[in-house]
Design a protein around this motif. Structure first.
Motif, PDB file in Angstrom:
ATOM      1  N   GLU A 120       0.816  -1.293   0.150  1.00 16.64           N
ATOM      2  CA  GLU A 120       0.023   0.143  -0.023  1.00 16.64           C
ATOM      3  C   GLU A 120       0.863   1.274   0.118  1.00 16.64           C
ATOM      4  O   GLU A 120       0.979   1.882  -1.072  1.00 16.64           O
ATOM      5  N   THR A 121       1.326   1.787   1.332  1.00 19.30           N
ATOM      6  CA  THR A 121       2.139   2.806   1.121  1.00 19.30           C
ATOM      7  C   THR A 121       3.148   2.962   2.294  1.00 19.30           C
ATOM      8  O   THR A 121       3.128   2.163   3.155  1.00 19.30           O
ATOM      9  N   TRP A 122       3.893   4.004   1.943  1.00 18.23           N
ATOM     10  CA  TRP A 122       5.033   4.494   2.847  1.00 18.23           C
ATOM     11  C   TRP A 122       6.075   3.548   2.832  1.00 18.23           C
ATOM     12  O   TRP A 122       7.276   4.030   3.116  1.00 18.23           O
ATOM     13  N   LEU A 123       6.203   2.136   2.522  1.00 17.48           N
ATOM     14  CA  LEU A 123       7.265   1.446   2.572  1.00 17.48           C
ATOM     15  C   LEU A 123       7.235   0.796   1.079  1.00 17.48           C
ATOM     16  O   LEU A 123       6.406   0.810   0.330  1.00 17.48           O
ATOM     17  N   ALA A 124       8.582   0.410   0.801  1.00 21.05           N
ATOM     18  CA  ALA A 124       8.942  -0.083  -0.658  1.00 21.05           C
ATOM     19  C   ALA A 124       7.979  -1.240  -0.911  1.00 21.05           C
ATOM     20  O   ALA A 124       7.476  -2.150  -0.047  1.00 21.05           O
ATOM     21  N   ASP A 125       7.568  -1.430  -2.166  1.00 26.14           N
ATOM     22  CA  ASP A 125       6.815  -2.730  -2.574  1.00 26.14           C
ATOM     23  C   ASP A 125       8.151  -3.845  -2.890  1.00 26.14           C
ATOM     24  O   ASP A 125       9.058  -3.628  -3.219  1.00 26.14           O
ATOM     25  N   LYS A 126       7.459  -5.169  -2.685  1.00 31.79           N
ATOM     26  CA  LYS A 126       8.367  -6.123  -2.854  1.00 31.79           C
ATOM     27  C   LYS A 126       9.202  -6.560  -4.407  1.00 31.79           C
ATOM     28  O   LYS A 126      10.065  -7.216  -4.518  1.00 31.79           O
TER      29      LYS A 126
END
Length: 252
Positions: A120-126
């Motif tokens: 979703e948001t704020w952290l990187a996507d895998k």
């Protein structure tokens, strides 16, 4: 021309830490700066990529035993953040920073590298990390995944499960559990407290002052948790409108 800058106690006042670099006198920036100076003594690594002298992104990581995320692990390197912005994207800087972290972990004899990602948001996507041999090993609510790149067959890090039980300890009003690991948290706290006052909701702020507290937080992100009546509402900064909407959905 690009250059990778290793930031440490000797140059952090000059180089900064990438985030909020336009507001070096703000409380959030100063809190993060003080936090970093303590963490450098615990082997935190911060690398900034500069293009023609201008910062374009960074990576921050540290040993799993002292990482500020809701996981438990031994002899791993944990990435807190990897961020490339604006015109720095699409030039391979993210790959260069990630490979630098992986190589550093190997040189230190670590068993691997891990990171918490978010869809979703704020952290990187895998998806970016999968190209470098990372694999998804666990999920946590509401949208977190723990990804790992293994160097050997030693045990991998795990989520410190029990989120709901820890959140249920804060059953009345709004409780903000926050650390200085992210400089944007300070402004987010102000917004939430303003909303709480406007809606006459009891509120409190609890500072997370060591890695153990962050590792045992009510969300996998660890360093920022906004709880309302025993349930986590958000783990990342939100606007005033967004937070009011979250409260409306909760039936306030």
């Amino acid at each position: 021309m690009f250059e990778i800058i290793d930031v440490h106690n000797g140059n952090v006042d000059e180089k900064g830490f990438f985030c909020m670099r336009s507001k070096p006198k703000s409380k959030g920036y100063q809190n993060k700066l003080a936090w970093l100076k303590q963490r450098f003594q615990e082997d935190l690594k911060l690398k900034i990529v500069e293009e023609d002298g201008q910062p374009k992104g960074f990576i921050e990581y540290m040993p799993s035993e002292v990482a500020w995320r809701g996981i438990n692990g031994i002899n791993y390197m944990i990435i807190h953040c990897l961020w490339i912005v604006g015109r720095g994207k699409g030039k391979g800087y993210g790959s260069i920073l990630l490979e630098a972290c992986i190589n550093d972990a190997r040189l230190q004899g670590k068993s691997g590298v891990a990171m918490i990602t978010s869809s979703e948001t704020w952290l990187a996507d895998k998806s970016f990390f999968m190209k470098f041999g990372f694999e998804s090993v666990a999920q946590a609510p509401p949208c977190f995944e723990l990804i790992v790149k293994r160097f050997d067959k030693e045990p991998i890090p795990r989520f410190n499960v029990g989120w709901d039980e820890r959140a249920s300890e804060y059953i009345e009003g709004i409780t903000i559990l926050k650390s200085d690991q992210c400089p944007y948290i300070e402004d987010a706290v102000k917004i939430i407290l303003e909303v709480a006052e406007e809606r006459s909701i009891r509120s409190q702020v609890i500072d997370l002052t060591d890695c153990e507290q962050a590792q045992r937080a009510p969300s996998a992100y660890g360093v920022f948790n906004v709880i309302f009546n025993g349930r986590v509402l958000t783990y990342h900064p939100v606007t005033k409108r967004e937070f009011n909407k979250l409260l409306d959905i909760s039936g306030v």
